[in-house]
Design a protein around this motif. Structure first.
Motif, PDB file in Angstrom:
ATOM      1  N   ALA A 152      20.798  39.517   0.746  1.00  0.00           N
ATOM      2  CA  ALA A 152      21.729  38.946  -0.226  1.00  0.00           C
ATOM      3  C   ALA A 152      22.384  37.684   0.312  1.00  0.00           C
ATOM      4  CB  ALA A 152      22.794  39.973  -0.591  1.00  0.00           C
ATOM      5  N   THR A 153      22.780  36.821  -0.595  1.00  0.00           N
ATOM      6  CA  THR A 153      23.537  35.627  -0.235  1.00  0.00           C
ATOM      7  C   THR A 153      24.970  36.043   0.073  1.00  0.00           C
ATOM      8  OG1 THR A 153      22.177  34.243  -1.652  1.00  0.00           O
ATOM      9  CG2 THR A 153      24.353  33.394  -1.081  1.00  0.00           C
ATOM     10  N   ALA A 154      25.526  35.473   1.123  1.00  0.00           N
ATOM     11  CA  ALA A 154      26.908  35.775   1.502  1.00  0.00           C
ATOM     12  C   ALA A 154      27.713  34.494   1.481  1.00  0.00           C
ATOM     13  CB  ALA A 154      26.945  36.388   2.897  1.00  0.00           C
ATOM     14  N   VAL A 155      28.894  34.540   0.895  1.00  0.00           N
ATOM     15  CA  VAL A 155      29.776  33.371   0.873  1.00  0.00           C
ATOM     16  C   VAL A 155      30.574  33.349   2.171  1.00  0.00           C
ATOM     17  CG1 VAL A 155      31.710  32.273  -0.303  1.00  0.00           C
ATOM     18  CG2 VAL A 155      29.905  33.383  -1.633  1.00  0.00           C
ATOM     19  N   ILE A 156      30.576  32.223   2.819  1.00  0.00           N
ATOM     20  CA  ILE A 156      31.291  32.036   4.082  1.00  0.00           C
ATOM     21  C   ILE A 156      32.554  31.233   3.779  1.00  0.00           C
ATOM     22  CG2 ILE A 156      31.168  31.097   6.408  1.00  0.00           C
ATOM     23  CD1 ILE A 156      29.132  33.348   5.801  1.00  0.00           C
ATOM     24  N   PRO A 157      33.740  31.780   4.077  1.00  0.00           N
ATOM     25  CA  PRO A 157      34.961  31.025   3.776  1.00  0.00           C
ATOM     26  C   PRO A 157      35.041  29.748   4.610  1.00  0.00           C
ATOM     27  CG  PRO A 157      35.469  32.999   5.031  1.00  0.00           C
ATOM     28  CD  PRO A 157      33.999  33.040   4.724  1.00  0.00           C
ATOM     29  N   ALA A 158      35.593  28.716   4.002  1.00  0.00           N
ATOM     30  CA  ALA A 158      35.767  27.447   4.704  1.00  0.00           C
ATOM     31  C   ALA A 158      36.758  27.629   5.846  1.00  0.00           C
ATOM     32  CB  ALA A 158      36.283  26.388   3.745  1.00  0.00           C
ATOM     33  N   VAL A 159      36.434  27.076   6.992  1.00  0.00           N
ATOM     34  CA  VAL A 159      37.336  27.126   8.138  1.00  0.00           C
ATOM     35  C   VAL A 159      37.779  25.700   8.428  1.00  0.00           C
ATOM     36  CG1 VAL A 159      37.621  27.751  10.553  1.00  0.00           C
ATOM     37  CG2 VAL A 159      36.123  29.110   9.092  1.00  0.00           C
ATOM     38  N   PRO A 160      39.027  25.381   8.098  1.00  0.00           N
ATOM     39  CA  PRO A 160      39.511  24.025   8.374  1.00  0.00           C
ATOM     40  C   PRO A 160      39.467  23.732   9.869  1.00  0.00           C
ATOM     41  CG  PRO A 160      41.028  25.218   6.948  1.00  0.00           C
ATOM     42  CD  PRO A 160      40.031  26.212   7.448  1.00  0.00           C
ATOM     43  N   THR A 161      39.356  22.469  10.206  1.00  0.00           N
ATOM     44  CA  THR A 161      39.292  22.071  11.614  1.00  0.00           C
ATOM     45  C   THR A 161      40.659  21.722  12.186  1.00  0.00           C
ATOM     46  OG1 THR A 161      38.829  19.798  10.942  1.00  0.00           O
ATOM     47  CG2 THR A 161      36.933  21.222  11.403  1.00  0.00           C
ATOM     48  N   ARG A 162      41.671  21.621  11.311  1.00  0.00           N
ATOM     49  CA  ARG A 162      43.021  21.290  11.794  1.00  0.00           C
ATOM     50  C   ARG A 162      44.065  21.839  10.831  1.00  0.00           C
ATOM     51  NH1 ARG A 162      41.979  15.562   9.473  1.00  0.00           N
ATOM     52  NH2 ARG A 162      43.374  15.676   7.711  1.00  0.00           N
ATOM     53  N   PHE A 163      45.297  21.965  11.330  1.00  0.00           N
ATOM     54  CA  PHE A 163      46.422  22.326  10.474  1.00  0.00           C
ATOM     55  C   PHE A 163      46.685  21.144   9.541  1.00  0.00           C
ATOM     56  CE2 PHE A 163      47.188  24.982  14.188  1.00  0.00           C
ATOM     57  CZ  PHE A 163      47.517  26.193  13.603  1.00  0.00           C
ATOM     58  N   GLU A 164      47.006  21.449   8.293  1.00  0.00           N
ATOM     59  CA  GLU A 164      47.286  20.364   7.362  1.00  0.00           C
ATOM     60  C   GLU A 164      48.128  20.866   6.192  1.00  0.00           C
ATOM     61  OE1 GLU A 164      44.857  16.987   4.810  1.00  0.00           O
ATOM     62  OE2 GLU A 164      43.752  18.608   5.734  1.00  0.00           O
ATOM     63  N   LEU A 165      49.167  20.128   5.882  1.00  0.00           N
ATOM     64  CA  LEU A 165      49.947  20.352   4.675  1.00  0.00           C
ATOM     65  C   LEU A 165      49.405  19.363   3.658  1.00  0.00           C
ATOM     66  CD1 LEU A 165      52.257  21.758   3.200  1.00  0.00           C
ATOM     67  CD2 LEU A 165      53.814  20.053   4.166  1.00  0.00           C
ATOM     68  N   LYS A 166      48.707  19.869   2.650  1.00  0.00           N
ATOM     69  CA  LYS A 166      47.974  18.993   1.734  1.00  0.00           C
ATOM     70  C   LYS A 166      48.825  18.431   0.613  1.00  0.00           C
ATOM     71  CE  LYS A 166      43.539  20.994   2.656  1.00  0.00           C
ATOM     72  NZ  LYS A 166      42.416  20.104   2.601  1.00  0.00           N
ATOM     73  N   GLY A 167      49.951  19.033   0.319  1.00  0.00           N
ATOM     74  CA  GLY A 167      50.794  18.496  -0.732  1.00  0.00           C
ATOM     75  C   GLY A 167      50.966  19.471  -1.876  1.00  0.00           C
ATOM     76  N   ASN A 168      51.674  19.002  -2.894  1.00  0.00           N
ATOM     77  CA  ASN A 168      51.915  19.858  -4.050  1.00  0.00           C
ATOM     78  C   ASN A 168      51.405  19.174  -5.312  1.00  0.00           C
ATOM     79  OD1 ASN A 168      54.327  18.037  -3.912  1.00  0.00           O
ATOM     80  ND2 ASN A 168      54.864  19.151  -5.772  1.00  0.00           N
ATOM     81  N   ARG A 169      51.022  19.999  -6.275  1.00  0.00           N
ATOM     82  CA  ARG A 169      50.556  19.495  -7.568  1.00  0.00           C
ATOM     83  C   ARG A 169      51.023  20.422  -8.663  1.00  0.00           C
ATOM     84  NH1 ARG A 169      44.377  18.901  -6.889  1.00  0.00           N
ATOM     85  NH2 ARG A 169      44.686  19.743  -4.866  1.00  0.00           N
ATOM     86  N   PRO A 170      51.465  19.930  -9.778  1.00  0.00           N
ATOM     87  CA  PRO A 170      51.747  18.521 -10.032  1.00  0.00           C
ATOM     88  C   PRO A 170      53.034  18.072  -9.343  1.00  0.00           C
ATOM     89  CG  PRO A 170      52.407  19.823 -11.924  1.00  0.00           C
ATOM     90  CD  PRO A 170      51.762  20.767 -10.944  1.00  0.00           C
ATOM     91  N   ASN A 171      53.196  16.783  -9.263  1.00  0.00           N
ATOM     92  CA  ASN A 171      54.404  16.203  -8.695  1.00  0.00           C
ATOM     93  C   ASN A 171      54.652  14.870  -9.383  1.00  0.00           C
ATOM     94  OD1 ASN A 171      56.619  15.910  -7.051  1.00  0.00           O
ATOM     95  ND2 ASN A 171      55.465  15.148  -5.293  1.00  0.00           N
ATOM     96  N   PRO A 172      55.703  14.717 -10.155  1.00  0.00           N
ATOM     97  CA  PRO A 172      56.800  15.629 -10.451  1.00  0.00           C
ATOM     98  C   PRO A 172      56.307  16.856 -11.228  1.00  0.00           C
ATOM     99  CG  PRO A 172      57.128  13.491 -11.543  1.00  0.00           C
ATOM    100  CD  PRO A 172      55.842  13.427 -10.820  1.00  0.00           C
ATOM    101  N   PHE A 173      57.171  17.894 -11.255  1.00  0.00           N
ATOM    102  CA  PHE A 173      56.754  19.130 -11.904  1.00  0.00           C
ATOM    103  C   PHE A 173      57.866  19.747 -12.728  1.00  0.00           C
ATOM    104  CE2 PHE A 173      58.810  20.544  -8.075  1.00  0.00           C
ATOM    105  CZ  PHE A 173      59.380  21.764  -8.384  1.00  0.00           C
ATOM    106  N   ASN A 174      57.474  20.599 -13.656  1.00  0.00           N
ATOM    107  CA  ASN A 174      58.352  21.434 -14.462  1.00  0.00           C
ATOM    108  C   ASN A 174      57.442  22.365 -15.258  1.00  0.00           C
ATOM    109  OD1 ASN A 174      60.291  22.657 -15.997  1.00  0.00           O
ATOM    110  ND2 ASN A 174      60.711  20.884 -17.265  1.00  0.00           N
ATOM    111  N   PRO A 175      57.504  23.634 -15.152  1.00  0.00           N
ATOM    112  CA  PRO A 175      58.498  24.405 -14.408  1.00  0.00           C
ATOM    113  C   PRO A 175      58.007  24.846 -13.036  1.00  0.00           C
ATOM    114  CG  PRO A 175      57.345  25.887 -15.876  1.00  0.00           C
ATOM    115  CD  PRO A 175      56.757  24.501 -16.091  1.00  0.00           C
ATOM    116  N   ARG A 176      56.694  24.641 -12.708  1.00  0.00           N
ATOM    117  CA  ARG A 176      56.197  25.117 -11.420  1.00  0.00           C
ATOM    118  C   ARG A 176      55.258  24.112 -10.788  1.00  0.00           C
ATOM    119  NH1 ARG A 176      54.621  30.108 -10.938  1.00  0.00           N
ATOM    120  NH2 ARG A 176      55.893  30.770 -12.663  1.00  0.00           N
ATOM    121  N   THR A 177      55.090  24.271  -9.473  1.00  0.00           N
ATOM    122  CA  THR A 177      54.169  23.433  -8.714  1.00  0.00           C
ATOM    123  C   THR A 177      53.427  24.306  -7.709  1.00  0.00           C
ATOM    124  OG1 THR A 177      53.965  21.360  -7.470  1.00  0.00           O
ATOM    125  CG2 THR A 177      55.834  22.775  -6.909  1.00  0.00           C
ATOM    126  N   ARG A 178      52.310  23.819  -7.227  1.00  0.00           N
ATOM    127  CA  ARG A 178      51.476  24.547  -6.265  1.00  0.00           C
ATOM    128  C   ARG A 178      51.373  23.728  -4.987  1.00  0.00           C
ATOM    129  NH1 ARG A 178      46.443  27.480  -8.484  1.00  0.00           N
ATOM    130  NH2 ARG A 178      48.162  28.906  -8.877  1.00  0.00           N
TER     131      ARG A 178
END
Length: 140
Positions: free
Chosen positions: A40-66
């Protein structure tokens, strides 16, 4: 490729990237040089190579952001939201988080559930010795 020889027979297992599916592999087994089976095919999770804070979306936001961040290793993580005076408004995440890419939502509420006022807020990621800060705008 891995091989195993027992009682004169050779079992070979191949694990190769699946060209049709990013971040996945397909395994095949061969017994004595004869193609025996496709695994069977197995999905391998992505392993980032460094710590990173990627940001939030949407920005500006109302009522929530990710807010999105990446961890190359399992780490103790603290993700918090602060006002312009540096006071903590909301603790979004605190604890051990496995490696990978993660998202956390903020619904514009503080730690006790009150709606935060319109304005500029900072979110801070602390993961081990790594820390980073981002800026977001809540518009009510």
């Amino acid at each position: 490729t891995a091989g195993l020889e027992a009682a004169g027979e050779v079992l070979v297992v191949w694990v190769l990237p699946d060209p049709g599916e990013p971040r996945s592999v397909t395994g095949r087994v061969s017994l004595n040089g004869r193609d025996a089976k496709t695994l069977a095919t197995a999905v391998i999770p992505a392993v980032p190579t460094r710590f990173e804070l990627k940001g939030n979306r949407p920005n500006p936001f109302n009522p929530r952001t990710r807010i999105e961040f990446a961890l190359p290793t399992t780490s103790r993580v603290e993700l918090t939201v602060h006002d312009l005076q540096g006071r903590r408004v909301k603790r979004l995440l605190s604890g051990s988080v496995t490696y990978g890419i993660h998202t956390v939502d903020w619904d514009g509420r503080d730690d006790v559930g009150r709606a935060a006022a319109s304005g500029t807020y900072f979110y801070r990621l602390q993961a081990g010795s790594y820390h980073s800060v981002g800026k977001m705008l809540l518009v009510r």
